[in-house]
Write an enzyme that holds these catalytic residues in place. Sequence first.
Site, mmCIF file in Angstrom:
data_model
loop_
_atom_site.group_PDB
_atom_site.id
_atom_site.type_symbol
_atom_site.label_atom_id
_atom_site.label_comp_id
_atom_site.label_asym_id
_atom_site.label_seq_id
_atom_site.Cartn_x
_atom_site.Cartn_y
_atom_site.Cartn_z
ATOM 1 N N TRP A 55 0.330 4.120 0.775
ATOM 2 C CA TRP A 55 0.118 4.957 1.956
ATOM 3 C C TRP A 55 1.034 4.543 3.102
ATOM 4 O O TRP A 55 1.330 5.346 3.985
ATOM 5 C CB TRP A 55 -1.335 4.836 2.433
ATOM 6 N N ASN A 76 0.850 -1.184 0.000
ATOM 7 C CA ASN A 76 0.000 0.000 0.000
ATOM 8 C C ASN A 76 0.891 1.241 0.000
ATOM 9 O O ASN A 76 1.656 1.451 0.950
ATOM 10 C CB ASN A 76 -0.892 -0.008 1.244
#
Length: 526
Positions: free
Chosen positions: A289, A287
């Site tokens: 993020w 991910n």
Amino acid sequence: MPPPGVCLNIMKTRHKKDGYGSLASPEKFLNQDFNQLKQYCLVQGVRYIDEFFPPDRNSIGQGVVNPSDLSRIEWLRPRVSKIVPNPAFIVDGVSRFDFGQGIVGNCWFLASIGALTFQNHILVQVVPLEQSFDEDYCGLFHFRFWRFGRWVDVVIDDKLPTIDGRLIFVHSTTPNEFWPALLEKAYAKVCGSYSDMSAGTPSEALVDFTGGVHICFQLADASPNLWQLMFRAAQSKSLMGCGTPQGETSANTVAPNGLVEGHAYTVTGVKQVMSRGEAVNLVRLWNPWGQGEWIGDWSDKASMASDFMEKNKNKNKKTVICVLSKLICDFQRMAMGDFCRFFSDLDICSLCPDFLDGNSSCHWKSSFHDGRWVAGTTAGGCTNYHSFWTNPQYRVKIQGLLDECAQKQGEKNMLVSLMQKPDKRNRRLVKNLHIGFMIYEAISIGKFPASFFNTHLPVAQTKTYMNAREVMEFFTLKPGEYLIVPSTFKPNETASFILSILSKAETHIQYAVSPPPACLNVVMSA
């Protein structure tokens, strides 16, 4: 005047190895020559400022920064500002740990960078690694991208937008490392502005990083052998990205299963392990993020990894640790069934499409061709319209395979891709047309008239017309001659496109010289 549908502007776009527009000799984006600009700056003793992507609000774009914050933005150079004391282009190599997302919604781009960091042989194509803030520094950097049939070299200055001395877009987790921020700025320049990078899919950047073969799979109807294909793709050092479906409310909401809705992820690997007496196919994800993690089976909070370690504790310890480190690390891992259930699509992009076939003795070949729909002449729309026959037409001859390339019954032997070219520099202003293509069995020579399409049905086609940058389909076609007709959904829409045709054997292109060609003849083996 030639009859409607005559292809007056069709050219093969695969370049010679060292030809202009190739990776070895990329085009100069906006006609800016990196070497000449650098030499000028060094001789004059000045630091470069890019007139085509200046440090101002236009380069930021609209809607990405609050109006009250626009006046607070200060464009700073890493070397001559207070951002960090000792800036570096790269610190201790390039990895996915190097960067975090800023305020622009370009997780699709960062997921693609994450994939890029796993394949150094592709990374060096995009990011010239010899750049630095030390020797011959003049505030000038450059990067390379594949853009619609051409490799381009993109020049930027190193002025980066900050608020209170902090980068507002991509920032490095190592404060004095700047290759991620500079790469993002170069791609923002290509897109038109930083705000033009908002929203997208990993496939767009993956293609622009490789200039290679792109294949998209819809996971809702994934074939049973998809994991095997992913495994071969990983072995061939392909780039892979995927996305979760949009949520009911808004994108980027964390679902109860820990996955971010409407979000792009990087596929970093696949692995098969034995668990409880059964082979389990796992997919490893990252991910961009750096937060929000899958909490289902095979996650850190599940018992599978612990069971695996416990049951293999008496085996070679180094082997077990190696397997687990490839599965765990900073990633999320999940079984293939859950991957297809909770993700919507998978993009694979490779320099070479040989991973498509498990037969190592047979190699896929690709060819790329420029074309154009012109309103009133070669833009006939889809088969709903009588003018469909006026679209560009491509003849393809599929010959039998050699014994060593013999395919199994029903095995796919051709991939056709249609990509439309933008008519504007600013990515957010580009209005993609609904595009698709039909494939017919060819029964005549020359231009196929309207009567042919009134009496014959296509043998293959795109599932639907989509307003996407690229549409593609896999096909199983028996030996014979075929006609490919790319079109927009509505007639009289002008746009340029690239038609890509992949097959398992050598591709031969034949051009008619006189009279003007009614179509492009493509002779292939599959």
